[in-house]
Design a protein around this motif. Structure first.
Motif, PDB file in Angstrom:
ATOM      1  N   MET A   1       0.841  -1.205   0.000  1.00  0.00           N
ATOM      2  CA  MET A   1       0.000   0.000   0.000  1.00  0.00           C
ATOM      3  C   MET A   1       0.875   1.254   0.000  1.00  0.00           C
ATOM      4  O   MET A   1       1.759   1.405   0.855  1.00  0.00           O
ATOM      5  CB  MET A   1      -0.899  -0.003   1.229  1.00  0.00           C
ATOM      6  CG  MET A   1      -1.785  -1.222   1.336  1.00  0.00           C
ATOM      7  SD  MET A   1      -3.291  -1.047   0.410  1.00  0.00           S
ATOM      8  CE  MET A   1      -4.213   0.003   1.507  1.00  0.00           C
TER       9      MET A   1
ATOM     10  N   GLY B   1       0.534   5.451  -0.032  1.00  0.00           N
ATOM     11  CA  GLY B   1      -0.426   6.516   0.217  1.00  0.00           C
ATOM     12  C   GLY B   1      -0.262   7.742  -0.650  1.00  0.00           C
ATOM     13  O   GLY B   1      -0.788   8.813  -0.332  1.00  0.00           O
TER      14      GLY B   1
ATOM     15  N   ALA C   1      -3.773   5.165   3.201  1.00  0.00           N
ATOM     16  CA  ALA C   1      -3.062   3.893   3.069  1.00  0.00           C
ATOM     17  C   ALA C   1      -2.610   3.377   4.436  1.00  0.00           C
ATOM     18  O   ALA C   1      -2.705   2.178   4.731  1.00  0.00           O
ATOM     19  CB  ALA C   1      -1.858   4.051   2.150  1.00  0.00           C
ATOM     20  N   ALA C   2      -2.118   4.274   5.283  1.00  0.00           N
ATOM     21  CA  ALA C   2      -1.631   3.857   6.601  1.00  0.00           C
ATOM     22  C   ALA C   2      -2.756   3.260   7.440  1.00  0.00           C
ATOM     23  O   ALA C   2      -2.569   2.224   8.105  1.00  0.00           O
ATOM     24  CB  ALA C   2      -1.014   5.049   7.335  1.00  0.00           C
TER      25      ALA C   2
ATOM     26  N   VAL D   1      -3.538  -0.301   6.209  1.00  0.00           N
ATOM     27  CA  VAL D   1      -2.576  -1.324   6.652  1.00  0.00           C
ATOM     28  C   VAL D   1      -2.722  -1.583   8.146  1.00  0.00           C
ATOM     29  O   VAL D   1      -2.624  -2.728   8.601  1.00  0.00           O
ATOM     30  CB  VAL D   1      -1.142  -0.898   6.307  1.00  0.00           C
ATOM     31  CG1 VAL D   1      -0.122  -1.894   6.879  1.00  0.00           C
ATOM     32  CG2 VAL D   1      -0.967  -0.804   4.794  1.00  0.00           C
TER      33      VAL D   1
ATOM     34  N   THR E   1      -0.014  -7.736   3.629  1.00  0.00           N
ATOM     35  CA  THR E   1      -0.288  -6.319   3.415  1.00  0.00           C
ATOM     36  C   THR E   1       0.858  -5.517   4.014  1.00  0.00           C
ATOM     37  O   THR E   1       1.145  -5.614   5.209  1.00  0.00           O
ATOM     38  CB  THR E   1      -1.604  -5.879   4.074  1.00  0.00           C
ATOM     39  OG1 THR E   1      -2.656  -6.730   3.638  1.00  0.00           O
ATOM     40  CG2 THR E   1      -1.934  -4.439   3.687  1.00  0.00           C
TER      41      THR E   1
ATOM     42  N   LEU F   1       3.026  -1.631   4.118  1.00  0.00           N
ATOM     43  CA  LEU F   1       2.916  -0.189   3.929  1.00  0.00           C
ATOM     44  C   LEU F   1       4.264   0.376   3.489  1.00  0.00           C
ATOM     45  O   LEU F   1       5.285   0.118   4.117  1.00  0.00           O
ATOM     46  CB  LEU F   1       2.484   0.496   5.223  1.00  0.00           C
ATOM     47  CG  LEU F   1       2.457   2.035   5.205  1.00  0.00           C
ATOM     48  CD1 LEU F   1       1.375   2.545   4.258  1.00  0.00           C
ATOM     49  CD2 LEU F   1       2.238   2.594   6.616  1.00  0.00           C
TER      50      LEU F   1
ATOM     51  N   CYS G   1       5.759   4.140   2.950  1.00  0.00           N
ATOM     52  CA  CYS G   1       5.352   5.519   3.227  1.00  0.00           C
ATOM     53  C   CYS G   1       6.564   6.408   3.456  1.00  0.00           C
ATOM     54  O   CYS G   1       7.700   5.938   3.543  1.00  0.00           O
ATOM     55  CB  CYS G   1       4.422   5.571   4.441  1.00  0.00           C
ATOM     56  SG  CYS G   1       5.218   5.154   5.995  1.00  0.00           S
TER      57      CYS G   1
ATOM     58  N   THR H   1       4.161  10.641   7.155  1.00  0.00           N
ATOM     59  CA  THR H   1       3.033   9.777   7.486  1.00  0.00           C
ATOM     60  C   THR H   1       3.172   9.200   8.886  1.00  0.00           C
ATOM     61  O   THR H   1       2.178   9.012   9.595  1.00  0.00           O
ATOM     62  CB  THR H   1       2.935   8.623   6.460  1.00  0.00           C
ATOM     63  OG1 THR H   1       2.799   9.180   5.155  1.00  0.00           O
ATOM     64  CG2 THR H   1       1.742   7.725   6.747  1.00  0.00           C
TER      65      THR H   1
ATOM     66  N   PHE I   1       2.086  -0.432  13.854  1.00  0.00           N
ATOM     67  CA  PHE I   1       2.950  -0.976  12.819  1.00  0.00           C
ATOM     68  C   PHE I   1       4.220  -1.618  13.378  1.00  0.00           C
ATOM     69  O   PHE I   1       4.743  -1.195  14.409  1.00  0.00           O
ATOM     70  CB  PHE I   1       3.368   0.127  11.835  1.00  0.00           C
ATOM     71  CG  PHE I   1       2.216   0.848  11.210  1.00  0.00           C
ATOM     72  CD1 PHE I   1       1.360   0.191  10.338  1.00  0.00           C
ATOM     73  CD2 PHE I   1       1.971   2.175  11.496  1.00  0.00           C
ATOM     74  CE1 PHE I   1       0.281   0.857   9.761  1.00  0.00           C
ATOM     75  CE2 PHE I   1       0.908   2.861  10.928  1.00  0.00           C
ATOM     76  CZ  PHE I   1       0.056   2.190  10.055  1.00  0.00           C
TER      77      PHE I   1
END
Length: 327
Positions: A36, A38, A77-78, A81, A90, A92, A94, A98, A117
């Motif tokens: 993902m 963002g 996006a964050a 995830v 999945t 992330l 970034c 972010t 995360f």
């Protein structure tokens, strides 16, 4: 006998767990992994995600598919995830804002940057370059950070600097310099870093913390570099000092791109991904591609987490002291 039986059962359980963990690491991945992003396609985060994703696909035998969910400075996006299953499928990709800035600048942040995360590693780090326009009569004689500080002190609150917008990392970098140097300049927010760069070339503002796009302009003599914002010098501008070297120890602000997984992702998967991303980033062919986005910079998960905590605290202090509000 019962005590011995219990002990044997515990040992058997530990062995089974170890075997299960090993098997998980050996099998992963067994299906495509979603990465993902963002931000829009073609931007720094997207470019890095696709370069690393291609390498992971080739090495691990399953597609690492980039999905762009642009908006809200990477928050869409964050959040996606953070709420995803922690099964390793999945990821992330970034930028630093972010993770280290959004929660400070915005009220409605529906994820915890440090709690939701598992950090894998940074991949590239891009310092900002403090520049002035040598063709501007007002900055023709400003050749060092000390010169800029002296000019600002001689005309308190009169000199203007540009940035890519309120809360932009370049904005915070200049505010941090002002706080450390005891100077106050007028902030002119533009709509993006490119617009701020145009502003200084047009002599609308006197100074800008520019992204790496400034390097060709510096080498062409269109802009004069006073310092770089990172803790170490920029290889592309080896003769330009850091802000810390220019008299402000501890100054260290850079734009970085890194990878994360949902917090509860199994350790063997995290270890596999960290190892493979670091190996990819250090490969000369991959590093050459990444060079357009910054300096290759990889960290262990613990060091990455510590970096995030430190930057989050420091940037929050800058925001509070300058009373910065997001646009």
């Amino acid at each position: 006998m019962q005590r011995t039986a219990r002990l044997l059962a515990v040992i058997a359980g530990l062995c089974a767990s170890a075997l299960s963990t090993q098997a998980l690491a050996q099998k992963y991945p067994v299906r495509p992994v979603k990465v993902m992003v963002g931000f829009s396609a073609g931007g720094p985060v997207d470019v890095v995600a696709r370069i690393i994703g291609d390498r992971l696909s080739n090495k691990l035998g399953q597609p690492f598919v980039v999905e762009n969910r642009a908006g809200a400075n990477g928050m869409i996006a964050a959040e996606g995830v953070a709420r995803a299953d922690a099964d390793g499928y999945t990821m992330l990709a970034c930028n630093s804002s972010t993770i280290t800035l959004n929660k400070t600048l915005f009220k409605d942040v529906r994820y915890d940057p440090q709690g939701d995360f598992a950090p894998l590693t940074t991949v590239v780090s891009a310092p900002l370059v403090l520049v002035v326009n040598p063709e501007n009569p007002k900055t023709a004689d400003i050749k060092t950070v000390a010169d800029l500080v002296a000019a600002a002190k001689a005309a308190p609150g009169a000199l203007a600097y540009g940035s890519g917008g309120n809360g932009n990392l370049a904005h915070l970098a200049m505010e941090l310099l002002g706080q450390k140097a005891g100077i106050k300049m007028i902030h002119v927010p533009y709509r993006g870093g490119s617009a701020a760069e145009v502003g200084i070339l047009a002599q609308e503002v006197l100074a800008v913390f520019d992204p790496l796009s400034a390097v060709p302009l510096v080498k062409a003599g269109k802009l004069r570099a006073l310092a770089v914002s990172s803790a170490e010098r920029l290889p592309a501008l080896p003769d330009v000092p850091t802000v810390a070297e220019a008299g402000y120890p501890g100054f260290d602000i850079s734009f970085w791109v890194g990878f994360f997984m949902p917090k509860a992702t199994p350790a063997p998967i995290l270890e596999t991904l960290h190892r493979e991303i670091v190996t990819a980033a250090k490969d000369p062919a991959v590093a050459e591609k990444l060079g357009s986005q910054g300096v290759v910079s990889v960290l262990g998960p613990a060091d990455y987490a510590a970096k995030i905590a430190k930057e989050t605290k420091e940037l929050a202090e800058v925001v509070a002291a300058a009373n910065i509000k997001a646009e």
